[in-house]
Enzyme design. Structure first.
Site, PDB file in Angstrom:
ATOM      1  N   TYR A   1       0.848  -1.203   0.000  1.00  0.00           N
ATOM      2  CA  TYR A   1       0.000   0.000   0.000  1.00  0.00           C
ATOM      3  C   TYR A   1       0.874   1.240   0.000  1.00  0.00           C
ATOM      4  CZ  TYR A   1      -4.979  -0.913   0.290  1.00  0.00           C
ATOM      5  OH  TYR A   1      -6.267  -1.203  -0.033  1.00  0.00           O
TER       6      TYR A   1
ATOM      7  N   GLU B   1      -0.470   4.856  -0.507  1.00  0.00           N
ATOM      8  CA  GLU B   1      -1.244   6.089  -0.717  1.00  0.00           C
ATOM      9  C   GLU B   1      -0.353   7.317  -0.580  1.00  0.00           C
ATOM     10  OE1 GLU B   1      -2.459   3.588   1.092  1.00  0.00           O
ATOM     11  OE2 GLU B   1      -4.668   3.603   1.115  1.00  0.00           O
TER      12      GLU B   1
ATOM     13  N   THR C   1      -3.850   5.676 -21.847  1.00  0.00           N
ATOM     14  CA  THR C   1      -3.642   4.368 -21.240  1.00  0.00           C
ATOM     15  C   THR C   1      -2.194   3.996 -21.550  1.00  0.00           C
ATOM     16  OG1 THR C   1      -4.518   3.405 -23.262  1.00  0.00           O
ATOM     17  CG2 THR C   1      -6.002   3.488 -21.378  1.00  0.00           C
TER      18      THR C   1
ATOM     19  N   LYS D   1      -1.811   0.191 -24.836  1.00  0.00           N
ATOM     20  CA  LYS D   1      -2.135   0.086 -26.263  1.00  0.00           C
ATOM     21  C   LYS D   1      -0.822   0.141 -27.053  1.00  0.00           C
ATOM     22  CE  LYS D   1      -6.856   1.818 -25.798  1.00  0.00           C
ATOM     23  NZ  LYS D   1      -7.067   2.538 -24.544  1.00  0.00           N
TER      24      LYS D   1
HETATM   25  N1  DSN Z   1     -11.559   0.074 -25.116  1.00  0.00           N
HETATM   26  C1  DSN Z   1     -10.616   0.969 -25.734  1.00  0.00           C
HETATM   27  C2  DSN Z   1     -10.571   0.804 -27.203  1.00  0.00           C
HETATM   28  O1  DSN Z   1     -10.660  -0.308 -27.652  1.00  0.00           O
HETATM   29  O2  DSN Z   1     -10.435   1.782 -27.924  1.00  0.00           O
HETATM   30  C3  DSN Z   1     -10.853   2.378 -25.393  1.00  0.00           C
HETATM   31  O3  DSN Z   1     -11.384   2.525 -24.144  1.00  0.00           O
END
Ligand code: DSN
Length: 414
Positions: free
Chosen positions: A46, A48, A220, A223
């Site tokens: 943890y 925080e 994010t 990706k």
């Molecule tokens: N789920 C993601 C996508 O496939 O673009 C975006 O949130």
């Protein structure tokens, strides 16, 4: 593993990933090092707060991990401040809204049906219940050009406090300078949600919105950036904004950070700093262009008329009479995973829309070049044109398995 049921499911998923081709443009394969960090003992901790000011003891190593992640991502995106604690993209966006807006404030974002993201104002999301979202669209879905004149009119009429550039199903580049000019005219803060194209931006092969004066970037990390599932919020230079965002993540909207994920983010950011990653990011775009060429040759309509990034949005219903859902299903049967997607002006419902969305980040990680990508596009079109022919689907599935075998998922990238 002692839990045989879960072990079996992990093995089956491994096999699915190994033998099939992943064309969902928001998915990728991480390195063994990223997996190792993500599965490390930091999951037990943890933490925080932020490095140097935590609420629990035992932070000698968590602090170093988080500082490294921040240092690396700031270097990649040429910015002063980073928060690496967001659990993913939606919490990152929510934290920015909560940091900068009061309930009822207005936000200008891309219309979902024109490529925008759910978190940019879809009525079913929490932000849409708290803030008022107004939208901009493409001027012409066949070229993908954004209607900047209308965007300006909407901005002047509604005076948004925040303007968002970003998308989850848009294949062209955005003119960030125009967003910034409009934002300055109405006194708005600018946020670029770069989740889909963070990798090519980090590698310098797509334009960095910070270079045109954007205030904030959210993304994010799983990706094109090829890290663990997670999020980040970057602030170009305003310490005031960065401080508000830190407070908004913790204690505003999240509790303890996922330190194992932050360790894995740091590893992925390190990998993204290498020359090899730049070559990878460039190849993602070349591969997407190669696939788009095949679709164009076969006269299949693409939203935006092609692609400048990693993804393609094809109107398979309009061009081939195959619905998005049918296309997703038959391609899955042939070993190709992608997703159905609504297209601008879609007359069909979101659960069986007119389009499919696919992209090249994952197959490029496997080592595919233009030649293989063209082949995959051709195989996809053959399946779509023969969607009821079991024999053809079986034949193509065999070819896909062969291709996948020839290009195993790599374990190391650097
Ligand atoms: N789920 C993601 C996508 O496939 O673009 C975006 O949130």
């Amino acid at each position: 593993m002692r839990d045989k049921k879960i072990e079996k499911l992990i093995k089956e998923e491994e096999k699915r990933q190994r033998e099939g081709l992943e064309l969902i443009p928001s998915e990728n394969y991480v390195s063994e090092d990223v997996l190792k960090a993500n599965g490390s003992v930091f999951t037990n901790k943890y933490s925080e707060g932020y490095p140097g000011r935590r609420y629990y003891g035992g932070q000698d190593f968590t602090d170093q991990v988080e500082r490294l992640a921040i240092e690396r991502i700031c270097k990649l995106f040429k910015c002063k401040f980073a928060n690496v604690q967001p659990h993913s993209g939606a919490p990152a966006n929510l934290a920015v809204y909560a940091a900068l807006l009061e309930p009822g404030d207005i936000v200008l974002g891309m219309d979902l049906s024109h490529g925008g993201h759910l978190t940019h104002g879809h009525p079913m999301t929490l932000p849409a219940k708290i803030y008022k979202f107004v939208t901009y669209k493409m001027k012409n879905p066949d070229t993908g050009e954004i209607d900047y004149e209308d965007m300006r009119k909407v901005a002047l009429a509604h005076k948004p406090k925040l303007i968002i550039a970003g998308f989850s199903a848009y294949p062209r580049t955005l003119n960030y300078k125009k967003f910034v000019d409009i934002a300055h005219e109405v006194g708005a803060i600018t946020m670029a949600d770069m989740a889909h194209i963070a990798g090519p931006i980090a590698a310098g092969v797509l334009r960095n919105p910070f270079d045109d004066g954007f205030d904030i970037i959210t993304s994010t990390t799983h990706k094109t950036l090829r890290g663990p599932r997670g999020g980040i919020i970057l602030t170009r230079e305003s310490e005031e904004i960065a401080k508000k965002i830190d407070k908004s993540i913790f204690p505003g909207t999240q509790g303890g950070p996922h330190m194992h994920t932050i360790a894995a983010k740091a590893v992925a950011f390190g990998e993204a700093m290498t020359p090899k990653y730049k070559v990878y990011a460039r190849q993602i775009l070349k591969n997407a262009k190669a696939m788009a060429e095949v679709f164009k040759k076969n006269k299949i309509r693409m939203i935006g008329g092609g692609t400048d990034n990693h993804l393609i949005l094809a109107d398979v219903y309009g061009s081939l009479g195959v619905t998005g859902k049918e296309a997703q299903t038959v391609l899955d049967e042939a070993g190709i995973t992608l997703n159905m997607n609504s297209i601008a002006g879609d007359t069909r419902k979101p659960l069986d829309p007119s389009g499919i969305r696919f992209g090249t980040p994952a197959i490029t990680t496997r080592g595919f070049k233009e030649k293989e990508c063209k082949k995959v596009a051709e195989l996809m079109i053959t399946v779509l044109k023969n969607k009821d022919d079991k024999k053809i689907k079986e034949q193509i599935h065999k070819e896909i398995k062969k291709l996948a075998k020839k290009f195993p998922i790599p374990k190391k990238f650097v």
